[in-house]
Design a protein around this motif. Structure first.
Motif, PDB file in Angstrom:
ATOM      1  N   LEU A  68      -7.836  -9.025 -17.709  1.00 23.78           N
ATOM      2  CA  LEU A  68      -7.433 -10.566 -18.057  1.00 23.78           C
ATOM      3  C   LEU A  68      -7.640 -11.508 -16.533  1.00 23.78           C
ATOM      4  CD1 LEU A  68      -4.328 -10.731 -20.226  1.00 23.78           C
ATOM      5  CD2 LEU A  68      -6.467 -11.719 -20.693  1.00 23.78           C
ATOM      6  N   LEU A  74     -11.774 -15.003 -20.308  1.00 24.43           N
ATOM      7  CA  LEU A  74     -10.924 -14.263 -21.477  1.00 24.43           C
ATOM      8  C   LEU A  74      -9.347 -14.650 -21.435  1.00 24.43           C
ATOM      9  CD1 LEU A  74     -11.043 -11.789 -23.014  1.00 24.43           C
ATOM     10  CD2 LEU A  74     -10.466 -10.251 -21.084  1.00 24.43           C
ATOM     11  N   ARG A  75      -9.218 -15.009 -20.393  1.00 22.37           N
ATOM     12  CA  ARG A  75      -7.754 -15.357 -20.230  1.00 22.37           C
ATOM     13  C   ARG A  75      -7.492 -16.931 -21.059  1.00 22.37           C
ATOM     14  NH1 ARG A  75      -8.007 -14.705 -14.740  1.00 22.37           N
ATOM     15  NH2 ARG A  75      -7.933 -16.756 -14.115  1.00 22.37           N
ATOM     16  N   THR A  77      -9.404 -17.811 -23.691  1.00 25.28           N
ATOM     17  CA  THR A  77      -9.664 -17.381 -25.259  1.00 25.28           C
ATOM     18  C   THR A  77      -8.226 -16.509 -25.452  1.00 25.28           C
ATOM     19  OG1 THR A  77     -11.895 -16.666 -24.769  1.00 25.28           O
ATOM     20  CG2 THR A  77     -10.885 -15.809 -26.644  1.00 25.28           C
ATOM     21  N   ALA A  78      -7.555 -15.891 -24.850  1.00 26.45           N
ATOM     22  CA  ALA A  78      -6.235 -15.157 -25.159  1.00 26.45           C
ATOM     23  C   ALA A  78      -4.870 -16.189 -25.043  1.00 26.45           C
ATOM     24  CB  ALA A  78      -6.021 -13.873 -24.208  1.00 26.45           C
ATOM     25  N   TYR A  80      -3.484 -16.847 -22.279  1.00 26.29           N
ATOM     26  CA  TYR A  80      -2.803 -15.936 -21.372  1.00 26.29           C
ATOM     27  C   TYR A  80      -1.728 -17.079 -20.406  1.00 26.29           C
ATOM     28  CZ  TYR A  80      -0.609 -12.862 -17.825  1.00 26.29           C
ATOM     29  OH  TYR A  80       0.097 -12.213 -16.837  1.00 26.29           O
ATOM     30  N   LEU A 141       0.384 -13.179 -24.015  1.00 27.93           N
ATOM     31  CA  LEU A 141      -0.941 -14.054 -24.584  1.00 27.93           C
ATOM     32  C   LEU A 141      -0.554 -14.230 -26.082  1.00 27.93           C
ATOM     33  CD1 LEU A 141      -2.310 -11.495 -26.319  1.00 27.93           C
ATOM     34  CD2 LEU A 141      -3.163 -10.963 -23.886  1.00 27.93           C
ATOM     35  N   ARG A 145      -5.015 -15.704 -31.295  1.00 32.30           N
ATOM     36  CA  ARG A 145      -6.020 -16.310 -30.656  1.00 32.30           C
ATOM     37  C   ARG A 145      -6.935 -16.013 -29.979  1.00 32.30           C
ATOM     38  NH1 ARG A 145      -4.685 -21.391 -26.255  1.00 32.30           N
ATOM     39  NH2 ARG A 145      -6.687 -21.349 -25.100  1.00 32.30           N
ATOM     40  N   LEU A 146      -6.627 -14.838 -29.301  1.00 30.87           N
ATOM     41  CA  LEU A 146      -7.606 -13.954 -28.891  1.00 30.87           C
ATOM     42  C   LEU A 146      -8.604 -13.130 -29.816  1.00 30.87           C
ATOM     43  CD1 LEU A 146      -8.748 -12.164 -26.448  1.00 30.87           C
ATOM     44  CD2 LEU A 146      -6.955 -10.400 -26.960  1.00 30.87           C
ATOM     45  N   ARG A 147      -7.834 -12.636 -31.164  1.00 31.13           N
ATOM     46  CA  ARG A 147      -8.657 -12.223 -32.177  1.00 31.13           C
ATOM     47  C   ARG A 147      -9.755 -13.113 -32.804  1.00 31.13           C
ATOM     48  NH1 ARG A 147      -6.293 -11.607 -37.313  1.00 31.13           N
ATOM     49  NH2 ARG A 147      -5.325 -13.432 -37.090  1.00 31.13           N
TER      50      ARG A 147
END
Length: 344
Positions: A68, A74-75, A77-78, A80, A141, A145-147
């Motif tokens: 992350l 990626l952060r 998207t998640a 975080y 996170l 939202r990540l999914r």
């Protein structure tokens, strides 16, 4: 090579993503489930940290958190958010090995606290000899939202006609009567995995290694608790994280084993236990506002792992409610193990 993943939650979606990363030409299809129950991915509190009491779990958690930090996209998207964490252990716990794992992956993040330092953070009534691990690089996170973000990027087809049966071997039956055969099927269906596995004749069984459903429940509370970031207290079972300066997400372990994932309701007795546990540990009263209940899939030994369950049939679940902090590394490892197994 055609692989089906049953379950479009966090575990199944990230497994599909990892398979495409490792083998871009692979055909992967994600299937949804017939479910009237809650979405465990959406219900998850999303706590992430590097420290875990056992070394193997710490490796997966710290590796996930390091990924992350290494990937700003990626952060984002998640969703975080770094707020730090405190993990309170039972007296006498051996922490040298997991601390080294965290320090290797996230240098300078973890600090050991004695009982008096934990008291200064607001924790009361801890047994003599209690120690804690405070991490600066930890937080939470949004699993949903990540999914959803990863799913939107995949070219993997998602079949929304639910799976109603699995087997024999790597075959699926859909709600519209279709029968589809694959080279491998992975049940990443969370709390619905035992039901599908039992229906397939797969070796779920009992005792060590058996997959079981369990209620997960937390409560959103108005609270004046100290701001210590996210926390887990093994000595009482209490865990939580702030949602705002006046609102906390708080939970305690539940005893609702083998629940029907389509019919999980809030257990009011758990709320009463939660309020009393908060009073004992923080000397504060909290006002429950709303409780969230769902079901997840548990096994002993715990861990979000790929497990063989028959000819061409695998499971990817059993994370004991901790998928959010482990799923990045666990999905990479599971994808590599799956490709090795199918290629044999």
């Amino acid at each position: 090579m055609r692989i089906a993943i049953v379950g479009a939650g966090l575990a199944g979606t990230l497994l599909a993503w990892r398979l495409h990363q490792l083998s871009p030409g692979l055909t992967v299809t994600v299937h949804t489930l017939p479910s009237a129950g809650g979405d465990a991915t959406a219900a998850s509190g999303g706590l992430v940290r590097g420290f875990e009491p056992d070394g193997l779990s710490a490796e997966v958690a710290a590796e996930s958190l390091a990924e992350l930090y290494a990937d700003p996209a990626l952060r984002e998207t998640a969703g975080y958010t770094e707020i730090g964490s405190v993990y309170v252990l039972e007296p006498g716990a051996e922490i040298a090995d997991p601390l080294k794992v965290v320090d290797d992956r996230l240098p300078g993040s973890a600090t050991v606290l004695d009982r008096f330092a934990l008291h200064r953070l607001g924790l009361r009534g801890l047994p003599p000899g209690t120690v804690g691990v405070q991490e600066s690089r930890a937080g939470y996170l949004s699993p949903a939202r990540l999914r959803d973000g990863v799913l939107a990027r995949l070219t993997t087809p998602v079949l929304r006609t639910p799976v109603t049966a699995v087997g024999p071997d790597a075959a699926l039956t859909l709600a519209d009567g279709r029968h589809l055969r694959y080279d491998a099927v992975v049940l990443a269906a969370g709390a619905w995995t035992p039901r599908l596995l039992n229906g397939s004749g797969g070796p779920n069984g009992s005792g060590e290694g058996a997959l079981r459903t369990r209620r997960i429940q937390y409560t959103i509370c108005l609270s004046g608790l100290p701001r210590i970031g996210s926390f887990v207290d093994e000595t009482s079972g209490l865990y939580g994280r702030p949602l705002s300066p006046e609102i906390m997400l708080l939970g305690v372990p539940t005893t609702g084993w083998d629940v029907d994932p389509d019919r999980v309701g809030v257990d009011t007795t758990v709320i009463a236990v939660l309020r009393e546990t908060v009073r004992q540990r923080f000397g504060e009263a909290v006002t429950p506002v709303r409780s969230v209940a769902a079901a997840d899939c548990y096994t002993e030994p715990a861990g979000l792992l790929l497990r063989a369950a028959g000819q061409g049939l695998f499971t990817f679940t059993g994370g004991s409610g901790g998928a959010a902090k482990a799923v990045l590394a666990a999905s990479r490892r599971a994808a590599a193990a799956l490709l090795d197994a199918v290629g044999d």
